[in-house]
Write an enzyme that holds these catalytic residues in place. Structure first.
Site, PDB file in Angstrom:
ATOM      1  N   CYS A  74       1.424  -6.049   2.241  1.00 42.65           N
ATOM      2  CA  CYS A  74       0.883  -5.968   0.885  1.00 42.65           C
ATOM      3  C   CYS A  74      -0.428  -6.758   0.819  1.00 42.65           C
ATOM      4  O   CYS A  74      -0.464  -7.928   1.209  1.00 42.65           O
ATOM      5  CB  CYS A  74       1.904  -6.537  -0.093  1.00 42.65           C
ATOM      6  N   CYS A  94      -2.982  14.356   3.650  1.00 44.80           N
ATOM      7  CA  CYS A  94      -3.045  14.353   2.182  1.00 44.80           C
ATOM      8  C   CYS A  94      -4.178  13.467   1.676  1.00 44.80           C
ATOM      9  O   CYS A  94      -4.488  13.479   0.488  1.00 44.80           O
ATOM     10  CB  CYS A  94      -1.712  13.927   1.581  1.00 44.80           C
ATOM     11  N   CYS A 117       5.589  -3.081  -4.356  1.00 38.66           N
ATOM     12  CA  CYS A 117       5.965  -4.199  -3.493  1.00 38.66           C
ATOM     13  C   CYS A 117       7.092  -4.969  -4.167  1.00 38.66           C
ATOM     14  O   CYS A 117       6.967  -5.374  -5.325  1.00 38.66           O
ATOM     15  CB  CYS A 117       4.761  -5.107  -3.268  1.00 38.66           C
ATOM     16  N   HIS A 161       1.538  -2.253  -7.325  1.00 33.93           N
ATOM     17  CA  HIS A 161       1.641  -0.798  -7.138  1.00 33.93           C
ATOM     18  C   HIS A 161       1.111  -0.427  -5.755  1.00 33.93           C
ATOM     19  O   HIS A 161       0.012  -0.836  -5.364  1.00 33.93           O
ATOM     20  CB  HIS A 161       0.816  -0.087  -8.220  1.00 33.93           C
ATOM     21  N   HIS A 181       3.230   6.398  -4.154  1.00 35.78           N
ATOM     22  CA  HIS A 181       4.410   7.177  -4.552  1.00 35.78           C
ATOM     23  C   HIS A 181       5.137   7.663  -3.302  1.00 35.78           C
ATOM     24  O   HIS A 181       4.549   7.727  -2.225  1.00 35.78           O
ATOM     25  CB  HIS A 181       3.998   8.374  -5.414  1.00 35.78           C
ATOM     26  N   ASP A 241       8.660  15.449   1.004  1.00 39.58           N
ATOM     27  CA  ASP A 241       8.151  16.452   1.954  1.00 39.58           C
ATOM     28  C   ASP A 241       7.648  15.813   3.255  1.00 39.58           C
ATOM     29  O   ASP A 241       6.738  16.313   3.889  1.00 39.58           O
ATOM     30  CB  ASP A 241       7.032  17.261   1.302  1.00 39.58           C
ATOM     31  N   ARG A 259       7.908  11.014   2.449  1.00 41.57           N
ATOM     32  CA  ARG A 259       6.471  10.737   2.615  1.00 41.57           C
ATOM     33  C   ARG A 259       6.075   9.639   1.640  1.00 41.57           C
ATOM     34  O   ARG A 259       5.902   9.889   0.456  1.00 41.57           O
ATOM     35  CB  ARG A 259       5.642  11.991   2.360  1.00 41.57           C
ATOM     36  N   CYS A 271       3.342   7.842   0.273  1.00 36.73           N
ATOM     37  CA  CYS A 271       1.908   8.098   0.154  1.00 36.73           C
ATOM     38  C   CYS A 271       1.299   6.853  -0.490  1.00 36.73           C
ATOM     39  O   CYS A 271       1.485   6.615  -1.688  1.00 36.73           O
ATOM     40  CB  CYS A 271       1.723   9.345  -0.710  1.00 36.73           C
TER      41      CYS A 271
END
Ligand code: FE
Length: 144
Positions: free
Chosen positions: A59, A77, A108, A114, A117, A121, A129, A131
């Site tokens: 983090c 992505c 965290c 933050h 997400h 998939d 995943r 992301c």
């Protein structure tokens, strides 16, 4: 340490609670926008999107080790993607209905920052995943 407040949180030990003013002093404006205001960096803009060294991604706000390079993969992505966290207890998952979408936010577990997400998939073995914004991470290379 002056101004630092902590609270007991079971397995995560001491949770870090700081005011926005304290976080602003410590983080860059772009890190603050993502970590504390749930912003999202532009796709393909982050320093770790196409980064595949061996080591640990922690983090950027509190240093909590979050993801291993062993679970990082190229999702195409535009953000760093991992199929698992280093340890389930390192992150917390929150329901996120913002922007008219039903998503699962990843934060965290230690500082509440933050991260990004998680989607369903991803590749084997988890099918997940994670992301994650590069702005939320700090990479440390594994020592040989
Ligand atoms: Fe943190």
């Amino acid at each position: 340490m002056a101004g630092r407040k902590t609270a007991k949180t079971g397995n995560q030990g001491q949770k870090i609670l700081k005011s926005d003013a304290e976080w602003r002093k410590q983080l860059s404006p772009s890190q603050f926008r993502v970590l504390r205001e749930k912003g999202t960096e532009l796709p393909f803009s982050g320093q770790y999107d196409s980064h595949f060294g061996q080591g640990v991604y922690s983090c950027a706000a509190c240093g909590n080790p979050l993801f291993s390079s062993e679970a990082k993969y190229d999702s195409h992505c535009g953000w760093p993607a991992f199929w698992a966290a280093l340890d389930e207890k390192k992150v917390e998952l929150h329901e996120d209905k913002s922007l008219g979408m039903a998503r699962t936010e990843v934060v965290c577990a230690k500082c509440g920052g933050h991260l990004g997400h998680v989607f369903g998939d991803g590749p084997k073995p988890t099918g997940k995943r994670f992301c994650i914004n590069s702005e939320s991470l700090k990479f440390t290379r594994k020592r040989a």
